[in-house]
Design an enzyme around this catalytic site. Sequence first.
Site, PDB file in Angstrom:
ATOM      1  N   GLU A 108      -4.033   5.782  -7.476  1.00 61.49           N
ATOM      2  CA  GLU A 108      -5.084   5.753  -6.468  1.00 61.49           C
ATOM      3  C   GLU A 108      -5.353   7.191  -6.024  1.00 61.49           C
ATOM      4  OE1 GLU A 108      -5.015   2.918  -3.290  1.00 61.49           O
ATOM      5  OE2 GLU A 108      -3.796   1.534  -4.458  1.00 61.49           O
TER       6      GLU A 108
ATOM      7  N   ILE B 204       9.225  13.832  -6.956  1.00 67.51           N
ATOM      8  CA  ILE B 204      10.500  14.171  -6.305  1.00 67.51           C
ATOM      9  C   ILE B 204      10.228  14.870  -4.969  1.00 67.51           C
ATOM     10  CG2 ILE B 204      11.815  14.259  -8.452  1.00 67.51           C
ATOM     11  CD1 ILE B 204      11.730  17.343  -8.221  1.00 67.51           C
TER      12      ILE B 204
ATOM     13  N   LYS C 258      -1.335   7.410   1.033  1.00 69.46           N
ATOM     14  CA  LYS C 258      -1.310   8.687   0.322  1.00 69.46           C
ATOM     15  C   LYS C 258      -2.681   9.325   0.494  1.00 69.46           C
ATOM     16  CE  LYS C 258      -1.959   8.661  -4.199  1.00 69.46           C
ATOM     17  NZ  LYS C 258      -1.810   8.415  -5.653  1.00 69.46           N
TER      18      LYS C 258
ATOM     19  N   GLU D  76      -2.614  -1.522 -16.521  1.00 70.90           N
ATOM     20  CA  GLU D  76      -3.231  -0.272 -16.064  1.00 70.90           C
ATOM     21  C   GLU D  76      -2.150   0.672 -15.543  1.00 70.90           C
ATOM     22  OE1 GLU D  76      -3.246   0.644 -12.735  1.00 70.90           O
ATOM     23  OE2 GLU D  76      -2.430  -1.203 -11.887  1.00 70.90           O
TER      24      GLU D  76
ATOM     25  N   CYS E 112       1.040  -0.924  -5.207  1.00 68.57           N
ATOM     26  CA  CYS E 112       1.802  -1.069  -6.452  1.00 68.57           C
ATOM     27  C   CYS E 112       3.311  -0.991  -6.257  1.00 68.57           C
ATOM     28  CB  CYS E 112       1.354  -0.013  -7.455  1.00 68.57           C
ATOM     29  SG  CYS E 112      -0.364  -0.211  -7.997  1.00 68.57           S
TER      30      CYS E 112
END
Length: 456
Positions: A158, A256, A332, A154, A266
């Site tokens: 998220e 960046i 995040k 995958e 991950c």
Amino acid sequence: MKVTFYGIGYVGLVQAAVLADAGHDVCCVDIDETRIENLKKGVIPIFEPGLTPLVEKNHAEGRLIFTTDAKFGVEFGELQFIAVGTPPDEDGSADLKYVLKVAETIATYMQSPKVIIDKSTVPVGTADKVRLKVQQVLDNRESDLQFSIVSNPEFLKEGAAVSDCQRPDRIVIGTDSTEAEDLMRELYQPFNRNHEKIIVMDIKSAELTKYAANCMLATKISFMNEMANIAELVGADIEHVRHGIGSDPRIGYQFIYPGCGYGGSCFPKDVQALVRTTDAIGYNSEILKAVENVNFRQKNKLFEYISRFFKLDQDPDALKGKTFAIWGLSFKPNTDDMRAASSLVLMESLWAAGAKVQAFDPESMEETQRICGSRDDLSLMGTKEAALNGADALVICTEWQNFRAPDFDLIKEKLKTNAFFDGRNMFDPERMKKKGFAYYSIGRGLSVSSSKSGAK
């Protein structure tokens, strides 16, 4: 087509719901009885934009079913997706015990040929281990049933996982079976209409592709954080540098953004796992180790700024009794995932120094409570404004949208000092200076108002 998923987390549940919405019949198997019962009632265990209505709709229409009965799941689907977790082992390598347990379960109950698909993020060579486990069980059963192994990694973000599944950039299929390839092409045909997105390769290349993708993205982040630290020391502004290099199409603007380190389920895990894989084969992956080291250091950056402002080097008790408002706890925006979040590193450092935390996050408050438990030095507040009450300084760890235009006058009014620590470079330093803040951001130095003492 009839499809079974084992493991109903970020990957399994999202992919299952999207396949069901395309018209396939999907059975989701999980050993967590509470999770399965909640899913039947429409209670989704994770926050992911667009996921709840997708699950509710397809469950109501009978295309998406949930069960703890593994035998039923094996009988249900010709395609058997393994989407269970691969948590880091003690040495950082991926723990495959759940993957292999599912493989054993499939082999135990299968009564017809199956295509077994590794959807979990797994090290190179995992498909061989799955194949061996299935064959061993079938041999013990004295069965000559046929099966195929496929690697189908995958590539979901998220916070945008549903749209990534519905409109994938690419669909990687690793297989040595033309029959399995045909079935996988049929499965993904609804998502392959605009242009050819399916990329077929050998299994080991597919397994490595997933790790290479995540490690490349993690490398871009750590590289930019390294540049930010250099910019700070030489007096440059990393945001200007970012625009300067991002305008080069060979580099681009994605990934960046300097900040207080990457987290999630991950990047940290996959970088560590690939490093352990290379160690095991006798190769010293210097770049990957540097990526990990830079990220570890970057997660302490906000505490370094806080220590500098409150002169912790001069007084070891400088933070004792101080209260810090923290905006953003998830790793995040647009997720409630706290795994390897920079906020956790910061809070642990603040608590170790004797400080208290008043925190707010739009989605991850319950997850924070679950991880941190009830403690006197942590207060989870109902709004971002409430987190400011009586606080000595404000820290931003996550760049949620509703943090982008705050009431700066209210912030100044509520804080005991003018200290503002921004781990995601959300505001312009000169503007913050004019507003009267001692504004610390990543790779842009310190912007201090005329009131340099910090105290009101």
